[in-house]
Design an enzyme around this catalytic site. Structure first.
Site, mmCIF file in Angstrom:
data_model
loop_
_atom_site.group_PDB
_atom_site.id
_atom_site.type_symbol
_atom_site.label_atom_id
_atom_site.label_comp_id
_atom_site.label_asym_id
_atom_site.label_seq_id
_atom_site.Cartn_x
_atom_site.Cartn_y
_atom_site.Cartn_z
ATOM 1 N N THR A 1 0.864 -1.291 -0.053
ATOM 2 C CA THR A 1 0.015 -0.049 -0.061
ATOM 3 C C THR A 1 0.728 1.369 0.176
ATOM 4 O OG1 THR A 1 -1.188 1.291 1.669
ATOM 5 C CG2 THR A 1 -0.091 -0.299 2.593
ATOM 6 N N TYR B 1 -1.889 0.236 10.779
ATOM 7 C CA TYR B 1 -1.931 -0.397 9.603
ATOM 8 C C TYR B 1 -0.629 -0.417 8.670
ATOM 9 C CZ TYR B 1 -3.721 -0.980 4.814
ATOM 10 O OH TYR B 1 -3.843 -0.935 3.642
ATOM 11 N N LYS C 1 1.799 -3.334 7.404
ATOM 12 C CA LYS C 1 1.962 -3.644 6.116
ATOM 13 C C LYS C 1 3.332 -3.371 5.697
ATOM 14 C CE LYS C 1 -2.334 -4.345 4.176
ATOM 15 N NZ LYS C 1 -2.865 -5.181 3.086
ATOM 16 N N GLU D 1 0.151 3.471 1.857
ATOM 17 C CA GLU D 1 0.322 3.879 3.388
ATOM 18 C C GLU D 1 1.632 3.977 3.560
ATOM 19 O OE1 GLU D 1 -1.644 5.229 6.065
ATOM 20 O OE2 GLU D 1 -2.765 6.357 4.210
HETATM 21 P P1 NAP Z 1 -11.339 -4.386 2.082
HETATM 22 O O1 NAP Z 1 -12.727 -4.159 1.442
HETATM 23 O O2 NAP Z 1 -11.151 -3.865 3.523
HETATM 24 O O3 NAP Z 1 -11.378 -6.165 2.444
HETATM 25 C C1 NAP Z 1 -10.370 -6.740 3.293
HETATM 26 C C2 NAP Z 1 -10.813 -8.037 3.088
HETATM 27 O O4 NAP Z 1 -9.952 -8.816 4.193
HETATM 28 C C3 NAP Z 1 -12.200 -8.456 3.406
HETATM 29 O O5 NAP Z 1 -12.773 -9.725 2.786
HETATM 30 C C4 NAP Z 1 -12.167 -9.175 5.038
HETATM 31 O O6 NAP Z 1 -13.107 -10.042 5.275
HETATM 32 C C5 NAP Z 1 -10.388 -9.670 4.864
HETATM 33 N N1 NAP Z 1 -10.128 -9.926 6.094
HETATM 34 C C6 NAP Z 1 -9.904 -9.272 6.980
HETATM 35 N N2 NAP Z 1 -9.522 -9.630 8.100
HETATM 36 C C7 NAP Z 1 -8.988 -11.134 7.814
HETATM 37 C C8 NAP Z 1 -8.699 -12.191 8.396
HETATM 38 N N3 NAP Z 1 -8.225 -12.109 9.846
HETATM 39 N N4 NAP Z 1 -8.494 -13.476 7.762
HETATM 40 C C9 NAP Z 1 -9.056 -13.446 6.558
HETATM 41 N N5 NAP Z 1 -9.596 -12.391 5.837
HETATM 42 C C10 NAP Z 1 -9.695 -11.228 6.489
HETATM 43 O O7 NAP Z 1 -10.048 -4.235 1.360
HETATM 44 P P2 NAP Z 1 -9.851 -3.929 -0.103
HETATM 45 O O8 NAP Z 1 -10.008 -2.393 -0.534
HETATM 46 O O9 NAP Z 1 -10.621 -4.925 -0.866
HETATM 47 O O10 NAP Z 1 -8.236 -4.155 -0.192
HETATM 48 C C11 NAP Z 1 -7.643 -5.298 -0.348
HETATM 49 C C12 NAP Z 1 -6.249 -5.297 0.224
HETATM 50 O O11 NAP Z 1 -5.404 -4.315 -0.557
HETATM 51 C C13 NAP Z 1 -6.247 -5.044 1.684
HETATM 52 O O12 NAP Z 1 -4.991 -5.760 2.094
HETATM 53 C C14 NAP Z 1 -5.908 -3.365 1.765
HETATM 54 O O13 NAP Z 1 -5.038 -3.375 2.900
HETATM 55 C C15 NAP Z 1 -4.949 -3.494 0.389
HETATM 56 N N6 NAP Z 1 -5.114 -2.143 -0.156
HETATM 57 C C16 NAP Z 1 -6.078 -1.262 -0.392
HETATM 58 C C17 NAP Z 1 -6.113 -0.270 -1.042
HETATM 59 C C18 NAP Z 1 -7.159 0.625 -1.470
HETATM 60 O O14 NAP Z 1 -7.575 1.579 -1.962
HETATM 61 N N7 NAP Z 1 -8.491 -0.013 -1.404
HETATM 62 C C19 NAP Z 1 -4.963 0.390 -1.592
HETATM 63 C C20 NAP Z 1 -3.652 -0.122 -1.069
HETATM 64 C C21 NAP Z 1 -3.740 -1.510 -0.460
HETATM 65 P P3 NAP Z 1 -14.500 -9.755 6.190
HETATM 66 O O15 NAP Z 1 -15.290 -9.443 5.077
HETATM 67 O O16 NAP Z 1 -14.679 -11.046 6.682
HETATM 68 O O17 NAP Z 1 -14.114 -8.402 7.080
HETATM 69 O O1 G4F Z 2 -10.797 6.604 2.575
HETATM 70 P P1 G4F Z 2 -9.893 6.754 3.443
HETATM 71 O O2 G4F Z 2 -10.197 6.288 4.783
HETATM 72 O O3 G4F Z 2 -8.494 5.988 3.042
HETATM 73 P P2 G4F Z 2 -7.096 5.971 3.405
HETATM 74 O O4 G4F Z 2 -6.636 6.160 4.998
HETATM 75 O O5 G4F Z 2 -6.196 6.884 2.510
HETATM 76 O O6 G4F Z 2 -6.733 4.494 3.314
HETATM 77 C C1 G4F Z 2 -7.133 3.597 2.029
HETATM 78 O O7 G4F Z 2 -6.172 3.756 1.226
HETATM 79 C C2 G4F Z 2 -4.869 3.028 1.518
HETATM 80 C C3 G4F Z 2 -3.977 3.525 0.094
HETATM 81 O O8 G4F Z 2 -3.261 4.633 0.409
HETATM 82 C C4 G4F Z 2 -5.210 1.667 1.809
HETATM 83 F F1 G4F Z 2 -3.937 0.999 2.011
HETATM 84 C C5 G4F Z 2 -6.114 1.536 3.046
HETATM 85 O O9 G4F Z 2 -6.517 -0.017 3.059
HETATM 86 C C6 G4F Z 2 -7.569 2.123 2.622
HETATM 87 O O10 G4F Z 2 -7.986 1.425 1.556
HETATM 88 O O11 G4F Z 2 -9.230 8.115 3.920
HETATM 89 C C7 G4F Z 2 -8.955 8.837 2.827
HETATM 90 C C8 G4F Z 2 -8.316 10.397 3.472
HETATM 91 C C9 G4F Z 2 -7.726 10.449 4.606
HETATM 92 O O12 G4F Z 2 -6.717 11.126 4.573
HETATM 93 C C10 G4F Z 2 -8.777 10.574 5.805
HETATM 94 O O13 G4F Z 2 -8.148 11.345 6.845
HETATM 95 O O14 G4F Z 2 -9.922 10.893 3.767
HETATM 96 C C11 G4F Z 2 -9.646 11.634 5.083
HETATM 97 N N1 G4F Z 2 -10.900 11.664 5.659
HETATM 98 C C12 G4F Z 2 -11.670 12.906 5.923
HETATM 99 N N2 G4F Z 2 -12.849 12.630 6.521
HETATM 100 C C13 G4F Z 2 -11.618 10.612 6.008
HETATM 101 C C14 G4F Z 2 -12.989 11.196 6.764
HETATM 102 N N3 G4F Z 2 -11.555 9.330 5.828
HETATM 103 C C15 G4F Z 2 -12.537 8.529 6.555
HETATM 104 N N4 G4F Z 2 -12.607 7.361 6.306
HETATM 105 N N5 G4F Z 2 -13.882 9.109 6.914
HETATM 106 C C16 G4F Z 2 -13.898 10.402 7.125
HETATM 107 O O15 G4F Z 2 -14.810 10.948 7.674
#
Ligand code: NAP
Ligand code: G4F
Length: 340
Positions: A128, A152, A156, A130
């Site tokens: 990520t 987090y 990672k 992050e």
């Molecule tokens: P998400 O919607 O939060 O999905 C996370 C998944 O992980 C869910 O299926 C959840 O299952 C499962 N999980 C959580 N704890 C677990 C455990 N102990 N054992 C097995 N499965 C578990 O995340 P996403 O947005 O699809 O992202 C996928 C991956 O990419 C994550 O690792 C995230 O950190 C990483 N990532 C995401 C982004 C982004 O912007 N979306 C960016 C960079 C990296 P439940 O439904 O049971 O909770």
């Molecule tokens: O949507 P967010 O919660 O995503 P964030 O923290 O960037 O993390 C996501 O992206 C990461 C990759 O860069 C992944 F690794 C991670 O698993 C996840 O998918 O927040 C985005 C931004 C942040 O700066 C947060 O401070 O939005 C700002 N924000 C402002 N108000 C908020 C809010 N975020 C959330 N969730 N809720 C609010 O009310």
């Protein structure tokens, strides 16, 4: 023979898009789900009966389940997407976040090794942006030093290095996809883009009074999850395992995201005040305010990726920019409202 893939995190956002892509390509897809007290298969309903799709109960905190599944399936590829992925909530449950997102990766890598598959099974780790946290250069590339700012991010970072370590120690084809924020209509409700979309639509229907957010000035490089799962797949189709950044290179603030979505719904915004006191109005009606509850103890102010390497070496392309992403999210949510 069809290739076999295991996907963890199938019930989240990325898992279903990746499963769709691999099924289209003729893979046999084995996905790992946790047992939940409520139904967590909503996002994969459409493939539950697919002939090439299997669901297995397992958990990244439970080695025995992973060993059993890997031994039974003998996969060609493992996509490790499972994690507790919410940055703010990781401050509330830091130990569990590390157990799943950090140690969970080691458990999965060890399951592959103990099954004797370390020379044949390719491994993708959902790394990520992050990791960059308090960024030391902009835009961020594969060579930018890391400075994670949350439990987090720290979990990672451990996972990132374990992947590299298994590559160097055992010659495993294991790679980190360093993905910047990617969203979609399947995004969880508590991530900011989806929270904005759902609230704006609920406000427009008179079902919600206002939207309360945290840091409005944070800037993110938002892409579409559909484009990003193609990059995950490509990373495992190369001759050598290499880590890649996936990003659009375009950044927008949380405030701009609100402005675009509210305007699209006929509620153009104007802002008053600063910081935590800042408020968004449409006409005279208060639409958006801020609360400390949605700030993080340490904020990541800006993430801006440079995916030149993935574009040139993997031929990775993305179709969606920020506006078409937000259009997809708004249009899908509006459709659900009409169907209700
Ligand atoms: P998400 O919607 O939060 O999905 C996370 C998944 O992980 C869910 O299926 C959840 O299952 C499962 N999980 C959580 N704890 C677990 C455990 N102990 N054992 C097995 N499965 C578990 O995340 P996403 O947005 O699809 O992202 C996928 C991956 O990419 C994550 O690792 C995230 O950190 C990483 N990532 C995401 C982004 C982004 O912007 N979306 C960016 C960079 C990296 P439940 O439904 O049971 O909770
Ligand atoms: O949507 P967010 O919660 O995503 P964030 O923290 O960037 O993390 C996501 O992206 C990461 C990759 O860069 C992944 F690794 C991670 O698993 C996840 O998918 O927040 C985005 C931004 C942040 O700066 C947060 O401070 O939005 C700002 N924000 C402002 N108000 C908020 C809010 N975020 C959330 N969730 N809720 C609010 O009310």
């Amino acid at each position: 023979m069809n290739k076999k893939a295991i996907i963890t995190g199938i019930t989240g956002q990325d898992g279903p898009y990746l499963a769709d892509l691999l099924l289209e390509k003729g893979y046999e897809v084995h996905a790992i789900r946790r047992r939940g007290a409520t139904d967590n298969t909503t996002r994969i309903k459409h493939i539950l009966d697919h002939d090439n799709f299997w669901l297995h109960y397992g958990d990244l905190t439970d080695s025995s389940s992973l060993v059993k599944i890997v031994n039974m399936v003998k996969p060609d590829e493992v996509y490790n997407l499972g994690a507790m992925s919410h940055v703010r909530i990781s401050f509330d449950i830091p130990e569990y976040t590390g157990d799943t997102g950090g140690l969970g990766v080691t458990r999965m890598l060890e399951a592959i090794r103990t099954a004797g598959l370390e020379k044949t099974c390719k491994f993708y780790q959902a790394s990520t942006s992050e990791l960059y946290g308090k960024v030391v250069e902009t835009p961020q590339t594969e060579a930018t030093p890391f400075w994670p700012r949350s439990p987090y991010g720290v979990a990672k970072l451990y996972a990132y290095w374990m992947v590299k370590n298994y590559r160097e120690s055992y010659g495993m084809y294991a790679c980190n996809g360093i993905l910047f924020n990617h969203e979609s209509p399947k995004r969880g409700d508590d991530f900011v883009t989806q929270k904005i979309v759902k609230a704006a639509i609920a406000i427009s229907y008179g079902e919600q009074d206002k939207l309360t957010l945290g840091n409005l000035d944070a800037m993110r490089d938002w892409g579409h999850a559909k484009d990003y799962v193609k990059g995950m797949y490509l990373m495992l189709q190369q001759d050598k395992p290499v880590d890649y950044v996936l990003a659009t290179g375009e950044i927008h603030s949380v405030k701009e995201c609100c402005e675009y979505v509210f305007k699209k719904l006929g509620m153009p915004l104007r802002w008053e005040g600063n910081g935590i006191e800042e408020k968004g109005f449409s006409g005279d009606k208060l639409m958006i305010d801020c609360s400390e509850d949605f700030y993080r103890p340490a904020e990541v102010q800006l993430l801006h990726g440079d995916s030149t390497k993935a574009q040139s070496e993997l031929n990775w392309e993305f179709e969606h920019d920020f506006y078409s992403l937000m259009d997809d999210m708004v249009d899908t949510e509006l459709m659900k409202h009409v169907e209700k």
